[in-house]
Design a protein around this motif. Sequence first.
Motif, mmCIF file in Angstrom:
data_model
loop_
_atom_site.group_PDB
_atom_site.id
_atom_site.type_symbol
_atom_site.label_atom_id
_atom_site.label_comp_id
_atom_site.label_asym_id
_atom_site.label_seq_id
_atom_site.Cartn_x
_atom_site.Cartn_y
_atom_site.Cartn_z
ATOM 1 N N GLN A 344 53.122 21.663 48.714
ATOM 2 C CA GLN A 344 52.675 20.340 49.132
ATOM 3 C C GLN A 344 52.526 20.323 50.654
ATOM 4 O O GLN A 344 53.383 20.821 51.372
ATOM 5 N N ASP A 345 51.430 19.774 51.100
ATOM 6 C CA ASP A 345 51.166 19.667 52.525
ATOM 7 C C ASP A 345 50.689 18.250 52.793
ATOM 8 O O ASP A 345 49.510 17.931 52.634
ATOM 9 N N GLY A 346 51.612 17.402 53.204
ATOM 10 C CA GLY A 346 51.280 16.001 53.401
ATOM 11 C C GLY A 346 50.906 15.375 52.071
ATOM 12 O O GLY A 346 51.662 15.397 51.099
ATOM 13 N N GLY A 347 49.722 14.852 51.990
ATOM 14 C CA GLY A 347 49.276 14.236 50.750
ATOM 15 C C GLY A 347 48.400 15.135 49.913
ATOM 16 O O GLY A 347 47.640 14.650 49.062
ATOM 17 N N ALA A 348 48.485 16.462 50.130
ATOM 18 C CA ALA A 348 47.619 17.385 49.403
ATOM 19 C C ALA A 348 48.438 18.468 48.716
ATOM 20 O O ALA A 348 49.525 18.840 49.165
ATOM 21 N N THR A 349 47.908 18.963 47.600
ATOM 22 C CA THR A 349 48.463 20.126 46.916
ATOM 23 C C THR A 349 47.647 21.342 47.316
ATOM 24 O O THR A 349 46.418 21.334 47.221
ATOM 25 N N VAL A 350 48.362 22.387 47.762
ATOM 26 C CA VAL A 350 47.688 23.566 48.283
ATOM 27 C C VAL A 350 47.951 24.745 47.356
ATOM 28 O O VAL A 350 49.101 25.101 47.091
ATOM 29 N N TYR A 351 46.865 25.357 46.877
ATOM 30 C CA TYR A 351 46.935 26.531 46.010
ATOM 31 C C TYR A 351 46.502 27.749 46.825
ATOM 32 O O TYR A 351 45.415 27.767 47.405
ATOM 33 N N THR A 352 47.368 28.764 46.843
ATOM 34 C CA THR A 352 47.090 29.972 47.620
ATOM 35 C C THR A 352 47.332 31.197 46.748
ATOM 36 O O THR A 352 48.355 31.278 46.069
ATOM 37 N N GLY A 353 46.398 32.126 46.752
ATOM 38 C CA GLY A 353 46.598 33.330 45.949
ATOM 39 C C GLY A 353 45.537 34.370 46.223
ATOM 40 O O GLY A 353 44.695 34.218 47.116
ATOM 41 N N GLU A 354 45.590 35.447 45.452
ATOM 42 C CA GLU A 354 44.611 36.511 45.608
ATOM 43 C C GLU A 354 44.517 37.311 44.321
ATOM 44 O O GLU A 354 45.399 37.265 43.465
ATOM 45 N N ALA A 355 43.414 38.033 44.183
ATOM 46 C CA ALA A 355 43.204 38.896 43.027
ATOM 47 C C ALA A 355 42.396 40.105 43.472
ATOM 48 O O ALA A 355 41.543 40.008 44.352
ATOM 49 N N LYS A 356 42.676 41.244 42.860
ATOM 50 C CA LYS A 356 41.920 42.463 43.148
ATOM 51 C C LYS A 356 40.874 42.657 42.056
ATOM 52 O O LYS A 356 41.188 42.609 40.861
ATOM 53 N N VAL A 357 39.644 42.865 42.469
ATOM 54 C CA VAL A 357 38.559 43.077 41.518
ATOM 55 C C VAL A 357 37.827 44.371 41.871
ATOM 56 O O VAL A 357 37.890 44.854 43.011
ATOM 57 N N SER A 358 37.151 44.929 40.882
ATOM 58 C CA SER A 358 36.385 46.157 41.058
ATOM 59 C C SER A 358 34.929 45.810 41.332
ATOM 60 O O SER A 358 34.278 45.121 40.535
ATOM 61 N N ARG A 359 34.422 46.312 42.438
ATOM 62 C CA ARG A 359 33.022 46.090 42.774
ATOM 63 C C ARG A 359 32.104 46.720 41.735
ATOM 64 O O ARG A 359 31.119 46.110 41.279
ATOM 65 N N ALA A 360 32.436 47.950 41.325
ATOM 66 C CA ALA A 360 31.579 48.661 40.375
ATOM 67 C C ALA A 360 31.569 47.994 39.006
ATOM 68 O O ALA A 360 30.551 48.024 38.304
ATOM 69 N N ALA A 361 32.700 47.392 38.619
ATOM 70 C CA ALA A 361 32.771 46.770 37.294
ATOM 71 C C ALA A 361 31.755 45.646 37.138
ATOM 72 O O ALA A 361 31.285 45.377 36.022
ATOM 73 N N TYR A 362 31.409 45.008 38.241
ATOM 74 C CA TYR A 362 30.424 43.921 38.196
ATOM 75 C C TYR A 362 29.034 44.376 38.628
ATOM 76 O O TYR A 362 28.120 43.558 38.750
ATOM 77 N N GLY A 363 28.883 45.671 38.873
ATOM 78 C CA GLY A 363 27.575 46.166 39.290
ATOM 79 C C GLY A 363 27.163 45.693 40.660
ATOM 80 O O GLY A 363 25.974 45.438 40.910
ATOM 81 N N ILE A 364 28.123 45.574 41.569
ATOM 82 C CA ILE A 364 27.845 45.108 42.926
ATOM 83 C C ILE A 364 27.713 46.312 43.850
ATOM 84 O O ILE A 364 28.679 47.027 44.101
ATOM 85 N N GLY A 365 26.509 46.548 44.339
ATOM 86 C CA GLY A 365 26.251 47.706 45.185
ATOM 87 C C GLY A 365 25.860 48.912 44.359
ATOM 88 O O GLY A 365 26.538 49.258 43.396
ATOM 89 N N ASP A 366 24.739 49.572 44.720
ATOM 90 C CA ASP A 366 24.311 50.732 43.944
ATOM 91 C C ASP A 366 25.028 51.993 44.425
ATOM 92 O O ASP A 366 25.872 51.961 45.321
ATOM 93 N N ASP A 367 24.679 53.137 43.821
ATOM 94 C CA ASP A 367 25.400 54.378 44.088
ATOM 95 C C ASP A 367 25.310 54.827 45.539
ATOM 96 O O ASP A 367 26.194 55.535 46.027
ATOM 97 N N SER A 368 24.253 54.424 46.242
ATOM 98 C CA SER A 368 24.094 54.871 47.628
ATOM 99 C C SER A 368 25.185 54.342 48.543
ATOM 100 O O SER A 368 25.400 54.868 49.633
#
Length: 388
Positions: A344-368
Motif C-alpha cells: 500500500q502506498d498512500g491511497g493506492a495498491t502497488v503490484y511489483t513483480g517480474e517474470a523470465k520469458v524466452s524470446r525464441a519461444a515467441y518467435g521474437i527476432g530471427d536467427d541472425s
Amino acid sequence: MIDASQTKPVPTRYSPPAIGLHWLIAVLIFAGYALGLFMVALPVSAEKLRYFSFHKWIGVSVFLLALLRVLWRATHQPPALPEGARWEHAAAHFTHWALYGLMLAIPLSGWLHSSAAGYTTVYFGVLPLPDLLQKNLPLSEQLGAVHGWLNYALIALLLGHAGAAILHHVGRRDGVLARMLPLSGAKTWANLAMLLAIAAFSLIAVLFVSGESRDAASRPQQDAAQTQAVASASGEITAEFRQMNVPVTGTFTRFKPETLSFDADAPEAARAIIVVDAASFDIGDADYNAEVRKAEWFDTAKFPEARFESSAVRKLDATHFEATGELTIKGKALPVTVPFTVAQDGGATVYTGEAKVSRAAYGIGDDSWNDVLDDAVIVRFRISVAQP
C-alpha cells in the motif's frame, strides 16, 4: 660543474615503444573512425549492433594506449625538433599535445554518451565498465554531438600532422618522417607511410560523404505516439535483455489493466488481465523502436497487443504471491509464472513483480540475432492502482 661528457645525448629517433604505440594508435583511430561513419548509416540489424560494440572496444583501447603513450612521452625525451621558424615549433608542440588530449577526450565522450543513452559499455563483451552518468536521453544526444565534433577536430589535426610529415619528407628531405618508422634510414618505409596516410584520408572522405547521405535518407522519424502517457494505470512495464553481453532495458509506455482484482485474504479469487500495446516499446532510439515493430520482432501490424491473463494466484507470505497464467505475444499463448508483491502506498495498491520469458519461444527476432542477443528476457512491472 656538470661534465658535458656525462649529459644524456638527445636521441635522433623515437624509441621502439613510442614508435609501436604511435602506429598502433593510428591504425585504431582510422579503423574506429571509418567504422563509425559506416555503421551509423546501416539499417538496424544484428550486424549493426556488433559494429557498435567493436567501435566501443576500439575507443576504449585507444584511451588506454593513449594514457600509456602520454606517460611514456612525459618520462622519455623525444628527438629534437628540426630546424624551422618559431611558429612552426609552437604549432608542432600544440598539435602533439592537442592530439593526446583528443585521443583521451573522444573515447571519454563516447563513454559518457553511451552511459547517458542507457547502454553499459562491456569491454570485449567481458569487462563491464561503470556507467558514468544516469540515463538521460536529451543529454545523450548532446554528448553524441560533442563526440562527433571532437572527432572532426581530431581528423583536422591529423590531416595537419600528416601533411607536415609529408612536407618534411618530400619538400625538405630532412628525415623527420623516418624517425617514427620501424627501420632507421629506410626510404621505402617513409614513402609507404606517406602513401598509406593519403589513402587513409581519402577513404575517410569517401565514407564520410556516403555515410552522411545514407544516414539522412534512412533514419525513420520517431513515432509521436510513443510519448503518450499511460492512461489506465500508473506505473511501468519494462523488458531487460542482453546484447553482446550489454544489459539493455526498454519500456512499454502504454498498457492497461482490463481486469485487476485482488484480496490478500482470498488470493484464489484474484483476477488479472493486463493488455500491453506492443508498438509502445521504447528503447530510447527511434531506429530500434521502429525495428522491433517489424514482422520478425513484435509484428505490431498483425499483433498490436500482448496480453497476460491469470488463471490462479497462490499466497507465499503476507506480501509475496505467485500468479500463474498465460502470456500471449504475437498470437502465441504460453504458460508463465509471475512472482509479485503487494504493498500500500498512500491511497493506492502497488503490484511489483517480474517474470523470465524466452524470446525464441515467441518467435521474437530471427536467427541472425541469436549471436548478438540472449534468449532470456526479464519482464518487470510496477502497477499502481488507486483505491476507489
